[in-house]
Every structure is written in C-alpha cells, then in structure tokens.
Design a protein around this motif. Structure first.
Motif, mmCIF file in Angstrom:
data_model
loop_
_atom_site.group_PDB
_atom_site.id
_atom_site.type_symbol
_atom_site.label_atom_id
_atom_site.label_comp_id
_atom_site.label_asym_id
_atom_site.label_seq_id
_atom_site.Cartn_x
_atom_site.Cartn_y
_atom_site.Cartn_z
ATOM 1 N N UNK A 28 0.804 -1.219 0.000
ATOM 2 C CA UNK A 28 0.000 0.000 0.000
ATOM 3 C C UNK A 28 0.838 1.272 0.000
ATOM 4 N N UNK A 29 2.135 1.149 0.321
ATOM 5 C CA UNK A 29 3.007 2.324 0.256
ATOM 6 C C UNK A 29 3.103 2.873 -1.166
ATOM 7 N N UNK A 30 2.891 2.017 -2.165
ATOM 8 C CA UNK A 30 3.031 2.449 -3.557
ATOM 9 C C UNK A 30 1.839 3.269 -4.052
ATOM 10 N N UNK A 31 0.804 3.434 -3.214
ATOM 11 C CA UNK A 31 -0.371 4.206 -3.619
ATOM 12 C C UNK A 31 -0.272 5.684 -3.249
ATOM 13 N N UNK A 32 0.880 6.121 -2.761
ATOM 14 C CA UNK A 32 1.022 7.506 -2.314
ATOM 15 C C UNK A 32 0.661 8.502 -3.416
ATOM 16 N N UNK A 33 1.150 8.266 -4.626
ATOM 17 C CA UNK A 33 0.869 9.183 -5.722
ATOM 18 C C UNK A 33 -0.602 9.211 -6.090
ATOM 19 N N UNK A 34 -1.237 8.053 -6.128
ATOM 20 C CA UNK A 34 -2.662 7.998 -6.449
ATOM 21 C C UNK A 34 -3.489 8.703 -5.385
ATOM 22 N N UNK A 35 -3.115 8.540 -4.128
ATOM 23 C CA UNK A 35 -3.845 9.216 -3.049
ATOM 24 C C UNK A 35 -3.712 10.737 -3.185
ATOM 25 N N UNK A 36 -2.525 11.205 -3.519
ATOM 26 C CA UNK A 36 -2.321 12.647 -3.664
ATOM 27 C C UNK A 36 -3.157 13.197 -4.822
ATOM 28 N N UNK A 37 -3.202 12.469 -5.934
ATOM 29 C CA UNK A 37 -3.996 12.921 -7.078
ATOM 30 C C UNK A 37 -5.486 12.923 -6.721
ATOM 31 N N UNK A 38 -5.954 11.864 -6.047
ATOM 32 C CA UNK A 38 -7.361 11.775 -5.671
ATOM 33 C C UNK A 38 -7.758 12.869 -4.700
ATOM 34 N N UNK A 39 -6.824 13.275 -3.839
ATOM 35 C CA UNK A 39 -7.130 14.296 -2.828
ATOM 36 C C UNK A 39 -7.433 15.651 -3.453
ATOM 37 N N UNK A 40 -7.004 15.858 -4.686
ATOM 38 C CA UNK A 40 -7.249 17.141 -5.350
ATOM 39 C C UNK A 40 -8.658 17.226 -5.934
ATOM 40 N N UNK A 41 -9.385 16.134 -5.934
ATOM 41 C CA UNK A 41 -10.733 16.137 -6.529
ATOM 42 C C UNK A 41 -11.700 16.861 -5.596
ATOM 43 N N UNK A 42 -12.556 17.729 -6.109
ATOM 44 C CA UNK A 42 -13.528 18.422 -5.255
ATOM 45 C C UNK A 42 -14.417 17.417 -4.505
ATOM 46 N N UNK A 75 -3.353 -2.519 -14.583
ATOM 47 C CA UNK A 75 -4.078 -2.074 -13.392
ATOM 48 C C UNK A 75 -3.684 -0.663 -12.961
ATOM 49 N N UNK A 76 -2.431 -0.275 -13.189
ATOM 50 C CA UNK A 76 -2.014 1.059 -12.761
ATOM 51 C C UNK A 76 -2.639 2.149 -13.629
ATOM 52 N N UNK A 77 -2.963 1.824 -14.869
ATOM 53 C CA UNK A 77 -3.695 2.782 -15.701
ATOM 54 C C UNK A 77 -5.104 2.987 -15.146
ATOM 55 N N UNK A 78 -5.718 1.903 -14.680
ATOM 56 C CA UNK A 78 -7.044 2.015 -14.068
ATOM 57 C C UNK A 78 -6.974 2.773 -12.754
ATOM 58 N N UNK A 79 -5.919 2.525 -11.976
ATOM 59 C CA UNK A 79 -5.727 3.266 -10.721
ATOM 60 C C UNK A 79 -5.629 4.768 -11.004
ATOM 61 N N UNK A 80 -4.904 5.136 -12.054
ATOM 62 C CA UNK A 80 -4.754 6.554 -12.399
ATOM 63 C C UNK A 80 -6.085 7.144 -12.851
ATOM 64 N N UNK A 81 -6.851 6.387 -13.643
ATOM 65 C CA UNK A 81 -8.186 6.851 -14.079
ATOM 66 C C UNK A 81 -9.083 7.108 -12.876
ATOM 67 N N UNK A 82 -9.106 6.181 -11.942
ATOM 68 C CA UNK A 82 -9.941 6.350 -10.749
ATOM 69 C C UNK A 82 -9.452 7.512 -9.891
ATOM 70 N N UNK A 83 -8.143 7.642 -9.738
ATOM 71 C CA UNK A 83 -7.602 8.754 -8.936
ATOM 72 C C UNK A 83 -8.027 10.091 -9.520
ATOM 73 N N UNK A 84 -8.140 10.162 -10.837
ATOM 74 C CA UNK A 84 -8.621 11.384 -11.468
ATOM 75 C C UNK A 84 -10.054 11.714 -11.117
#
Length: 373
Positions: free
Chosen positions: A18-32, A325-334
C-alpha cells in the motif's frame, strides 16, 4: 487457465504494497469533495452494541488470558460453526482442542507455517490471486511460494496449502468439487490444507461452503484447518478477533506454540467474541448494508464501461478495463477514488483493481456519482 509461477525467494519480505499508492492518493485528494478511499477493506460502521456491552462487562480482567480461550468462547464458536456453516467440530473442550481464538486472522496467516513447525525448507501453495500475507508467512518461515488454483500433479517439497474462499481480492467462491479435490490431494500426500474463510458469511450470487463442511471434508477434519474472523461480519476489526478450527492435532500444535509466544486474545475481547458469535441479527443487518453498497457501486462501475469479474461473494469488486491495473488506478484517482491495484495480489491480477465496499453510504454514493459524470 493456471499460470503457476514461483513466489518471492525465502527470506526476502516483499515491500508493503500500500506504500506504492502515495501518488494515487495525492492525485485523488485534489478532486472536489475529497477522496473516496476504496483501497483497504477496513470496516467503517459501528461495532454492534452486543459486542461492546460484553466487552465492557468483562473489563475487570486482572489475570492473564489463556491461549486456549475460555470455555464459553470455544462453545460459542463451535455452535456458530454448526449453526451458520453446517460444520460439526470434534469436542471443542476436549484435551486436543478443535477450535481456539486468535489475535485476528492476519496474525494467524502470517505465523501459521512457523507455528506448524514448517520452517527451513519446502513450498507453500497459495492461490494465483491471493492475499499478500500468505506469501509473507511463508517467507518468514524460510519457505518458497508457488501460485496455483488447482492441485499439482505431484507433491514434492509441498508442506502447506492455502485456499481462500470467498477470495480476497476477487470474491471467487470455490465449488464443492474444487474443495473436495484439494481435500483428497492434501490427505493423499500428507499436506495440511488451510482455508481462509473470513468472508464466508458474505455470499451474494452463491452460498460459500466451508472446507470443514461434512459434504466436503467427510466424516472428520483430518489434515484440514479453517480460519474465521469477526472483523467483517461483526465490524470488529479493532477487536482483533479470529478463530482457528479443524483437525484437533493441528489445532493443538498451533495452540502449544502460541502458549510460548504469548499471542493471547484479551479476556474482554473473548467475551465480546462469544456474544458476537451468538448474535445473528447484527450480522444480517451489516450484510444488508454491504449488499446495498455493492449494488450501487457495481451498477456505476458497469455504467462507466468497466467489467466486474467474479465478485460473487465478499467485500470487494474485482474490476477491469482490460488495461494495466495502474492505468485504471490513475483513471480512478482522477475521479477522486482510490482502489487497490491487482498486482498487489500476484502476477495474475495485473489487469484488475480491487474496489472495497467498506466505505460509508455517503462515500459509496459519491464514488457512484463520480463514475457517472
């Protein structure tokens, strides 16, 4: 199709995924509206009052608990297994116990090869797509890991088999024939077969069957163990309340090692476990909450053009867009949504992500709305 591959080399623990999700969490946090975190299956609903009341009533606990567990808990566990799963244990209060409490199920999974004395050589079989702690437990014991969903032709070097039905992450349920094939293989080769059944009360499209059920195991539980937990069915993950049951000889071996290690379930928690195991009503109420969340999230995932595979039981949707799967993770984080990449669970999971149902109604609704926009 089976794509059996070698696991991590003995002695080398994998990175904590789960440490590897740091970037996805940061991107998701920017969503209104903030993050909808569906990456970790942590219950969020209140623990049923029947458990917290029993916990408080047993709060005066000046002495050490035993690794064996109280007679009240072992009796309640045996009755729960009979009533809910159709499993009939050997005498739970006998000199060779057929059920004992554990400090949650993760502790047990991580230490079971060691507690069974399987250190220093051999191979542990785990599912193709599997909870990472099976591999961790093997590595800690100095063992190799091999992934397979079917019994191998031979047993050379195999010392333990892990099954997981309903499965984490994909919610796959093994049929009676599949379970019986593993029972027959394990007994023929003298290899213990252990089934992680922590989601067994959460069947949606099918009714999961325990490895210990008489139509699977036969007249006794020789060579078989099952792992259960109150974390999900009773929203009690913070209590660290699990059970190990099955072959009394194998259960006794684990119990005796745990007496030395001091892995003791606190007495108040044991009282809460006994109360929770006797209370089907709260389990059913929680199950219906998850059913509602599952229906809403699954409809939104499909409407967004993704596909859900397996997921006939358990607390997750196994989702794919037929891409890495990481492409899907990025799509969802958006969209402000965090999921778990399938690569966490083995090479066969690299084109899926796991989406947990363990979020509030409001957060599940937010995810569904974002997927629809």
């Amino acid at each position: 199709m089976t794509t059996t591959v070698a696991g991590t080399a003995a002695g080398a623990l994998p990175d904590f995924p789960w440490d590897s999700l740091t970037g996805a969490r940061a991107k998701a946090a920017r969503y209104p509206g903030g993050v909808v975190d569906l990456s970790i299956g942590t219950p969020v609903d209140a623990t049923p009052e029947v458990l917290s009341t029993a916990l408080a009533a047993a709060g005066n606990a000046p002495g050490y608990p035993t690794a064996l567990g109280t007679a009240a808990l072992r009796t309640a566990a045996a009755e729960w297994l009979r009533r809910r799963l159709g499993v009939h244990l050997a005498d739970p209060l006998g000199p060779d116990p057929s059920v004992i409490p554990t400090v949650g199920s993760k502790e047990l999974v991580a230490l079971l090869p060691t507690m069974l004395g399987l250190r220093g050589g051999g191979t542990v079989l785990v599912p193709e797509v599997a909870y990472p702690t099976y591999e961790v437990g093997a590595v800690l014991a100095g063992l190799q890991v091999r992934r397979t969903d079917t019994p191998p032709a031979g047993s050379a070097g195999v010392v333990l088999v892990w099954l997981n039905s309903p499965g984490n992450p994909h919610g796959r349920v093994l049929s009676d024939d599949q379970l019986r094939a593993w029972v027959a293989w394990g007994r023929a080769h003298g290899v213990p077969v252990v089934s992680d059944e922590c989601y067994v009360t959460l069947g949606w499209d099918v009714e999961p069957r325990s490895l210990l059920h008489p139509e699977v195991a036969g007249a006794d539980h020789t060579g078989l163990l099952a792992v259960h937990s109150l974390s999900k069915q009773s929203t009690a993950a913070g209590y660290r309340a699990g059970l190990l049951s099955g072959d009394p000889g194998l259960v006794r071996r684990v119990w005796e090692v745990r007496r030395h290690l001091g892995l003791l379930v606190p007495t108040p928690v044991q009282a809460a476990m006994a109360a929770g195991l006797a209370d089907d009503a709260s389990v059913e109420r929680q199950r219906e909450r998850y059913r509602t969340r599952r229906e809403r999230l699954a409809a939104a995932v499909r409407a967004a053009g993704a596909r859900i595979d397996h997921s006939e039981a358990g607390l997750y949707l196994w989702v794919t867009r037929d891409e890495d799967c990481w492409a899907t993770i990025d799509w969802l984080a958006g969209l402000g949504i965090v999921a778990a990449p399938g690569s966490f669970y083995g090479p066969a999971g690299t084109r899926h992500v796991r989406m947990a149902l363990t979020a509030t109604d409001e957060r599940i609704s937010a995810a569904a709305q974002r997927l629809a926009d």
